[in-house]
Design an enzyme around this catalytic site. Sequence first.
Site, PDB file in Angstrom:
ATOM      1  N   GLY A   1       0.811  -1.210   0.059  1.00  0.00           N
ATOM      2  CA  GLY A   1       0.436   0.171  -0.024  1.00  0.00           C
ATOM      3  C   GLY A   1       1.074   1.190   0.079  1.00  0.00           C
ATOM      4  O   GLY A   1       0.497   2.165   0.341  1.00  0.00           O
ATOM      5  N   ALA A   2       2.030   0.625  -0.344  1.00  0.00           N
ATOM      6  CA  ALA A   2       3.125   2.578  -0.474  1.00  0.00           C
ATOM      7  C   ALA A   2       2.464   3.485  -1.179  1.00  0.00           C
ATOM      8  O   ALA A   2       3.146   4.934  -0.529  1.00  0.00           O
ATOM      9  CB  ALA A   2       4.007   1.640  -1.578  1.00  0.00           C
TER      10      ALA A   2
ATOM     11  N   GLY B   1      -0.608   5.063  -0.037  1.00  0.00           N
ATOM     12  CA  GLY B   1      -1.241   5.815   0.024  1.00  0.00           C
ATOM     13  C   GLY B   1      -0.538   6.722   0.900  1.00  0.00           C
ATOM     14  O   GLY B   1       0.644   7.121   1.179  1.00  0.00           O
TER      15      GLY B   1
ATOM     16  N   MET C   1      -0.124   7.149   3.818  1.00  0.00           N
ATOM     17  CA  MET C   1       0.116   5.984   5.312  1.00  0.00           C
ATOM     18  C   MET C   1       1.194   5.533   4.600  1.00  0.00           C
ATOM     19  O   MET C   1       2.810   5.589   5.744  1.00  0.00           O
ATOM     20  CB  MET C   1      -0.510   5.418   5.761  1.00  0.00           C
ATOM     21  CG  MET C   1       0.454   4.853   7.740  1.00  0.00           C
ATOM     22  SD  MET C   1       0.845   5.957   8.106  1.00  0.00           S
ATOM     23  CE  MET C   1       2.204   5.100   9.240  1.00  0.00           C
TER      24      MET C   1
ATOM     25  N   ARG D   1      -1.436  -1.592  -5.962  1.00  0.00           N
ATOM     26  CA  ARG D   1      -2.739  -1.798  -7.356  1.00  0.00           C
ATOM     27  C   ARG D   1      -2.108  -0.723  -8.282  1.00  0.00           C
ATOM     28  O   ARG D   1      -0.631   0.581  -8.260  1.00  0.00           O
ATOM     29  CB  ARG D   1      -4.354  -1.488  -7.180  1.00  0.00           C
ATOM     30  CG  ARG D   1      -3.720   0.265  -6.837  1.00  0.00           C
ATOM     31  CD  ARG D   1      -5.992   0.799  -6.415  1.00  0.00           C
ATOM     32  NE  ARG D   1      -5.505   0.106  -5.138  1.00  0.00           N
ATOM     33  CZ  ARG D   1      -6.943   0.622  -4.312  1.00  0.00           C
ATOM     34  NH1 ARG D   1      -7.898   0.823  -5.165  1.00  0.00           N
ATOM     35  NH2 ARG D   1      -6.974  -0.124  -3.229  1.00  0.00           N
TER      36      ARG D   1
ATOM     37  N   PRO E   1      -3.807  -1.680  16.612  1.00  0.00           N
ATOM     38  CA  PRO E   1      -4.411  -1.200  15.863  1.00  0.00           C
ATOM     39  C   PRO E   1      -4.133   0.971  16.413  1.00  0.00           C
ATOM     40  O   PRO E   1      -4.642   1.496  15.175  1.00  0.00           O
ATOM     41  CB  PRO E   1      -6.061  -1.173  16.782  1.00  0.00           C
ATOM     42  CG  PRO E   1      -5.652  -1.587  17.835  1.00  0.00           C
ATOM     43  CD  PRO E   1      -4.268  -2.667  17.227  1.00  0.00           C
TER      44      PRO E   1
ATOM     45  N   HIS F   1     -10.416  12.306  14.525  1.00  0.00           N
ATOM     46  CA  HIS F   1     -10.232  11.861  13.193  1.00  0.00           C
ATOM     47  C   HIS F   1     -10.533  12.557  11.812  1.00  0.00           C
ATOM     48  O   HIS F   1     -11.430  13.240  11.749  1.00  0.00           O
ATOM     49  CB  HIS F   1      -9.530  10.085  12.736  1.00  0.00           C
ATOM     50  CG  HIS F   1      -8.787   9.417  13.653  1.00  0.00           C
ATOM     51  ND1 HIS F   1      -9.667   8.784  15.005  1.00  0.00           N
ATOM     52  CD2 HIS F   1      -7.584   9.230  13.475  1.00  0.00           C
ATOM     53  CE1 HIS F   1      -8.807   8.360  15.323  1.00  0.00           C
ATOM     54  NE2 HIS F   1      -7.503   8.231  14.814  1.00  0.00           N
TER      55      HIS F   1
ATOM     56  N   LYS G   1     -11.438   9.078   7.062  1.00  0.00           N
ATOM     57  CA  LYS G   1     -11.064   8.143   7.423  1.00  0.00           C
ATOM     58  C   LYS G   1     -12.764   6.828   8.276  1.00  0.00           C
ATOM     59  O   LYS G   1     -12.967   7.521   7.998  1.00  0.00           O
ATOM     60  CB  LYS G   1     -10.581   8.398   9.358  1.00  0.00           C
ATOM     61  CG  LYS G   1     -10.425   6.503  10.392  1.00  0.00           C
ATOM     62  CD  LYS G   1     -10.202   7.288  11.734  1.00  0.00           C
ATOM     63  CE  LYS G   1      -9.888   5.613  12.211  1.00  0.00           C
ATOM     64  NZ  LYS G   1      -8.886   4.610  11.697  1.00  0.00           N
TER      65      LYS G   1
ATOM     66  N   THR H   1      -7.872   2.834  17.922  1.00  0.00           N
ATOM     67  CA  THR H   1      -7.256   3.135  19.314  1.00  0.00           C
ATOM     68  C   THR H   1      -8.631   3.333  19.960  1.00  0.00           C
ATOM     69  O   THR H   1      -8.438   2.454  21.257  1.00  0.00           O
ATOM     70  CB  THR H   1      -6.657   4.582  18.465  1.00  0.00           C
ATOM     71  OG1 THR H   1      -5.497   4.160  17.612  1.00  0.00           O
ATOM     72  CG2 THR H   1      -5.894   5.015  19.997  1.00  0.00           C
TER      73      THR H   1
END
Length: 260
Positions: A10-11, A13, A15, A37, A118, A150, A154, A161
Amino acid sequence: MSVPVIIIHGAAGRMGQTLCAAAQADPALELAGVVDRPGNEAKLAAWGCQMSHSLVEMLDKVPNGVVIDFSAPEASVAVARTVAEKGACAVIGTTGLKEEQVAALRDAAKKARIFWSPNMSVGVNVLLKILPDLVQKLGPAYDIELTEIHHNKKADAPSGTAIKLGQALAEARGWKLEEKGNFARHGIIGPRPKEEIGVMTVRGGDVVGDHTIYLLGPGERIEVTHRAHSRETFAQGALRAAKWLVGQKPGRLYTMADIF
Protein backbone atom coordinates in the site's frame (compact mmCIF):
# COMPACT_ATOMS: atom_id res chain seq x y z
CA MET A 1 25.19 -8.11 10.56
CA SER A 2 22.69 -7.46 7.75
CA VAL A 3 19.94 -4.91 8.34
CA PRO A 4 16.23 -5.87 8.12
CA VAL A 5 14.80 -5.38 4.63
CA ILE A 6 11.39 -3.72 4.41
CA ILE A 7 8.52 -4.11 1.92
CA ILE A 8 5.76 -1.49 2.12
CA HIS A 9 2.35 -2.81 1.03
CA GLY A 10 0.00 0.00 0.00
CA ALA A 11 3.01 2.21 -0.66
CA ALA A 12 1.16 4.80 -2.76
CA GLY A 13 -1.23 5.86 0.02
CA ARG A 14 -0.62 8.63 2.53
CA MET A 15 0.50 6.27 5.27
CA GLY A 16 2.42 4.16 2.76
CA GLN A 17 4.38 7.17 1.55
CA THR A 18 5.18 8.14 5.14
CA LEU A 19 6.38 4.59 5.85
CA CYS A 20 8.58 4.58 2.74
CA ALA A 21 10.22 7.86 3.70
CA ALA A 22 10.81 6.74 7.28
CA ALA A 23 12.24 3.37 6.24
CA GLN A 24 14.55 4.93 3.66
CA ALA A 25 15.79 7.49 6.22
CA ASP A 26 16.61 4.82 8.82
CA PRO A 27 20.22 3.56 8.45
CA ALA A 28 19.28 0.42 10.41
CA LEU A 29 16.80 -0.63 7.68
CA GLU A 30 16.74 -1.19 3.92
CA LEU A 31 13.67 -0.23 1.90
CA ALA A 32 13.75 -3.18 -0.53
CA GLY A 33 10.29 -3.18 -2.13
CA VAL A 34 7.06 -1.25 -2.62
CA VAL A 35 3.68 -2.73 -3.58
CA ASP A 36 0.43 -1.08 -4.68
CA ARG A 37 -2.34 -1.43 -7.25
CA PRO A 38 -1.85 -0.52 -10.93
CA GLY A 39 -1.99 3.19 -11.74
CA ASN A 40 0.47 4.23 -9.02
CA GLU A 41 3.69 3.47 -10.89
CA ALA A 42 5.11 7.00 -10.58
CA LYS A 43 4.73 7.04 -6.80
CA LEU A 44 6.29 3.58 -6.52
CA ALA A 45 9.20 4.29 -8.87
CA ALA A 46 10.17 7.36 -6.84
CA TRP A 47 11.63 5.16 -4.11
CA GLY A 48 14.23 3.54 -6.35
CA CYS A 49 13.69 -0.03 -5.18
CA GLN A 50 11.87 -3.16 -6.36
CA MET A 51 8.23 -2.42 -7.22
CA SER A 52 5.22 -4.63 -7.96
CA HIS A 53 1.44 -4.80 -8.00
CA SER A 54 1.55 -8.24 -6.36
CA LEU A 55 2.79 -9.06 -2.87
CA VAL A 56 3.33 -12.69 -3.90
CA GLU A 57 5.61 -11.53 -6.72
CA MET A 58 7.44 -9.13 -4.40
CA LEU A 59 8.12 -11.85 -1.82
CA ASP A 60 9.58 -14.00 -4.60
CA LYS A 61 11.96 -11.12 -5.36
CA VAL A 62 12.64 -10.25 -1.70
CA PRO A 63 11.98 -13.50 0.21
CA ASN A 64 13.47 -12.22 3.48
CA GLY A 65 11.47 -8.99 3.55
CA VAL A 66 9.38 -7.70 6.44
CA VAL A 67 6.04 -6.55 5.00
CA ILE A 68 4.52 -3.44 6.59
CA ASP A 69 0.83 -2.95 5.83
CA PHE A 70 -1.59 -0.15 6.83
CA SER A 71 -4.26 -0.82 4.21
CA ALA A 72 -7.79 -2.16 4.80
CA PRO A 73 -9.13 -5.09 6.85
CA GLU A 74 -9.72 -7.46 3.92
CA ALA A 75 -6.36 -6.59 2.35
CA SER A 76 -4.52 -7.03 5.65
CA VAL A 77 -5.99 -10.52 6.11
CA ALA A 78 -4.79 -11.36 2.59
CA VAL A 79 -1.33 -10.00 3.47
CA ALA A 80 -1.18 -12.20 6.58
CA ARG A 81 -2.17 -15.29 4.62
CA THR A 82 0.36 -14.57 1.87
CA VAL A 83 3.12 -14.02 4.42
CA ALA A 84 2.18 -17.31 6.12
CA GLU A 85 2.39 -19.16 2.80
CA LYS A 86 5.77 -17.60 2.02
CA GLY A 87 7.22 -17.91 5.52
CA ALA A 88 7.92 -14.18 5.70
CA CYS A 89 7.18 -11.49 8.36
CA ALA A 90 4.45 -8.85 8.53
CA VAL A 91 3.76 -5.78 10.64
CA ILE A 92 0.11 -4.74 10.30
CA GLY A 93 -1.28 -1.42 11.54
CA THR A 94 -4.73 -1.56 9.93
CA THR A 95 -7.74 -0.58 12.05
CA GLY A 96 -11.39 -1.59 11.84
CA LEU A 97 -10.80 -5.35 11.80
CA LYS A 98 -13.73 -7.53 12.85
CA GLU A 99 -13.16 -10.33 15.34
CA GLU A 100 -13.15 -12.98 12.61
CA GLN A 101 -10.49 -10.98 10.75
CA VAL A 102 -8.34 -10.76 13.87
CA ALA A 103 -8.84 -14.52 14.23
CA ALA A 104 -7.53 -14.93 10.67
CA LEU A 105 -4.39 -12.98 11.64
CA ARG A 106 -3.94 -15.24 14.68
CA ASP A 107 -4.29 -18.29 12.46
CA ALA A 108 -1.67 -17.00 10.02
CA ALA A 109 0.63 -16.15 12.95
CA LYS A 110 0.87 -19.86 13.78
CA LYS A 111 3.02 -20.25 10.67
CA ALA A 112 4.69 -16.84 10.29
CA ARG A 113 5.95 -13.94 12.38
CA ILE A 114 3.06 -11.48 12.38
CA PHE A 115 2.64 -8.32 14.45
CA TRP A 116 -0.62 -6.35 14.64
CA SER A 117 -1.53 -3.18 16.48
CA PRO A 118 -4.39 -0.77 15.69
CA ASN A 119 -2.13 2.02 16.96
CA MET A 120 1.65 1.94 16.56
CA SER A 121 2.21 5.01 18.75
CA VAL A 122 4.53 4.36 21.68
CA GLY A 123 2.62 6.93 23.73
CA VAL A 124 -0.78 5.29 23.19
CA ASN A 125 0.60 1.89 24.10
CA VAL A 126 2.10 3.25 27.30
CA LEU A 127 -1.35 4.71 28.11
CA LEU A 128 -2.86 1.25 27.66
CA LYS A 129 -0.50 0.06 30.37
CA ILE A 130 -1.09 2.81 32.94
CA LEU A 131 -4.79 3.71 32.50
CA PRO A 132 -6.17 0.56 34.19
CA ASP A 133 -4.17 1.36 37.33
CA LEU A 134 -5.56 4.91 37.35
CA VAL A 135 -9.15 3.66 36.96
CA GLN A 136 -8.75 1.13 39.76
CA LYS A 137 -7.21 3.64 42.15
CA LEU A 138 -9.97 6.22 41.54
CA GLY A 139 -12.70 3.66 42.15
CA PRO A 140 -16.32 3.28 40.95
CA ALA A 141 -17.39 6.84 41.85
CA TYR A 142 -15.68 8.10 38.67
CA ASP A 143 -17.60 7.85 35.39
CA ILE A 144 -15.58 6.98 32.28
CA GLU A 145 -16.05 8.68 28.93
CA LEU A 146 -13.89 8.63 25.79
CA THR A 147 -13.73 10.84 22.70
CA GLU A 148 -11.76 10.38 19.50
CA ILE A 149 -11.19 12.80 16.59
CA HIS A 150 -9.85 11.87 13.17
CA HIS A 151 -9.63 13.29 9.64
CA ASN A 152 -12.66 13.29 7.37
CA LYS A 153 -11.41 10.41 5.21
CA LYS A 154 -11.19 7.81 7.96
CA ALA A 155 -13.45 4.88 7.12
CA ASP A 156 -14.03 3.15 10.46
CA ALA A 157 -15.69 4.47 13.61
CA PRO A 158 -14.91 4.46 16.40
CA SER A 159 -11.19 4.25 15.77
CA GLY A 160 -9.30 1.07 16.53
CA THR A 161 -7.36 3.00 19.15
CA ALA A 162 -10.56 4.18 20.86
CA ILE A 163 -11.82 0.60 20.98
CA LYS A 164 -8.51 -0.61 22.41
CA LEU A 165 -8.52 2.15 25.05
CA GLY A 166 -12.18 1.44 25.84
CA GLN A 167 -11.44 -2.25 26.29
CA ALA A 168 -8.57 -1.48 28.68
CA LEU A 169 -10.79 0.87 30.71
CA ALA A 170 -13.66 -1.61 30.81
CA GLU A 171 -11.41 -4.49 31.89
CA ALA A 172 -10.13 -2.33 34.76
CA ARG A 173 -13.72 -2.30 36.06
CA GLY A 174 -14.29 -5.99 35.35
CA TRP A 175 -16.55 -5.20 32.39
CA LYS A 176 -16.61 -5.93 28.66
CA LEU A 177 -16.73 -2.93 26.33
CA GLU A 178 -19.23 -4.60 23.98
CA GLU A 179 -21.65 -4.84 26.93
CA LYS A 180 -20.99 -1.51 28.69
CA GLY A 181 -20.01 0.75 25.80
CA ASN A 182 -22.47 3.43 24.66
CA PHE A 183 -21.54 4.59 21.14
CA ALA A 184 -24.52 6.88 20.45
CA ARG A 185 -26.75 9.10 22.60
CA HIS A 186 -29.83 10.80 21.23
CA GLY A 187 -33.21 11.92 22.55
CA ILE A 188 -34.64 11.42 26.05
CA ILE A 189 -32.30 8.72 27.32
CA GLY A 190 -32.61 9.27 31.09
CA PRO A 191 -29.81 9.42 33.67
CA ARG A 192 -26.42 7.97 32.79
CA PRO A 193 -26.02 4.38 34.07
CA LYS A 194 -23.09 3.94 36.43
CA GLU A 195 -21.86 0.88 34.54
CA GLU A 196 -21.27 2.56 31.19
CA ILE A 197 -18.44 3.89 29.06
CA GLY A 198 -19.45 6.53 26.54
CA VAL A 199 -17.44 6.57 23.30
CA MET A 200 -17.88 9.61 21.05
CA THR A 201 -16.60 9.83 17.46
CA VAL A 202 -15.73 13.15 15.78
CA ARG A 203 -14.64 13.46 12.12
CA GLY A 204 -13.30 16.48 10.27
CA GLY A 205 -10.42 18.21 8.58
CA ASP A 206 -7.00 16.59 8.53
CA VAL A 207 -6.72 15.53 12.19
CA VAL A 208 -4.20 12.69 12.43
CA GLY A 209 -5.66 11.34 15.66
CA ASP A 210 -6.76 12.72 19.06
CA HIS A 211 -8.02 10.56 21.94
CA THR A 212 -9.19 11.87 25.31
CA ILE A 213 -10.22 9.80 28.33
CA TYR A 214 -12.44 11.53 30.89
CA LEU A 215 -12.65 10.26 34.47
CA LEU A 216 -15.46 12.29 36.02
CA GLY A 217 -15.92 12.08 39.76
CA PRO A 218 -17.56 14.03 42.58
CA GLY A 219 -16.19 17.57 42.55
CA GLU A 220 -13.39 16.93 40.07
CA ARG A 221 -12.43 15.32 36.78
CA ILE A 222 -9.27 14.00 35.20
CA GLU A 223 -8.64 14.27 31.46
CA VAL A 224 -5.92 12.27 29.73
CA THR A 225 -5.30 13.25 26.10
CA HIS A 226 -3.05 11.81 23.43
CA ARG A 227 -2.58 13.76 20.20
CA ALA A 228 -0.71 12.39 17.21
CA HIS A 229 0.88 15.34 15.40
CA SER A 230 1.82 13.42 12.24
CA ARG A 231 1.70 9.98 10.63
CA GLU A 232 5.42 9.81 11.29
CA THR A 233 4.51 8.76 14.85
CA PHE A 234 2.83 5.59 13.58
CA ALA A 235 5.52 4.96 10.97
CA GLN A 236 8.29 5.02 13.57
CA GLY A 237 6.33 2.63 15.79
CA ALA A 238 5.87 0.24 12.86
CA LEU A 239 9.57 0.32 12.01
CA ARG A 240 10.42 -0.33 15.65
CA ALA A 241 8.07 -3.33 15.52
CA ALA A 242 9.70 -4.58 12.31
CA LYS A 243 13.18 -4.48 13.86
CA TRP A 244 11.90 -6.38 16.89
CA LEU A 245 9.87 -8.91 14.91
CA VAL A 246 12.80 -10.31 12.90
CA GLY A 247 14.22 -11.72 16.12
CA GLN A 248 11.02 -13.54 17.11
CA LYS A 249 9.52 -16.93 16.20
CA PRO A 250 6.12 -17.83 14.68
CA GLY A 251 3.42 -19.20 16.96
CA ARG A 252 1.21 -16.32 18.04
CA LEU A 253 0.05 -12.87 17.00
CA TYR A 254 2.41 -10.28 18.49
CA THR A 255 1.35 -6.80 19.65
CA MET A 256 2.95 -3.65 21.07
CA ALA A 257 2.50 -5.09 24.55
CA ASP A 258 5.09 -7.74 23.66
CA ILE A 259 7.70 -5.09 22.79
CA PHE A 260 7.20 -3.33 26.10
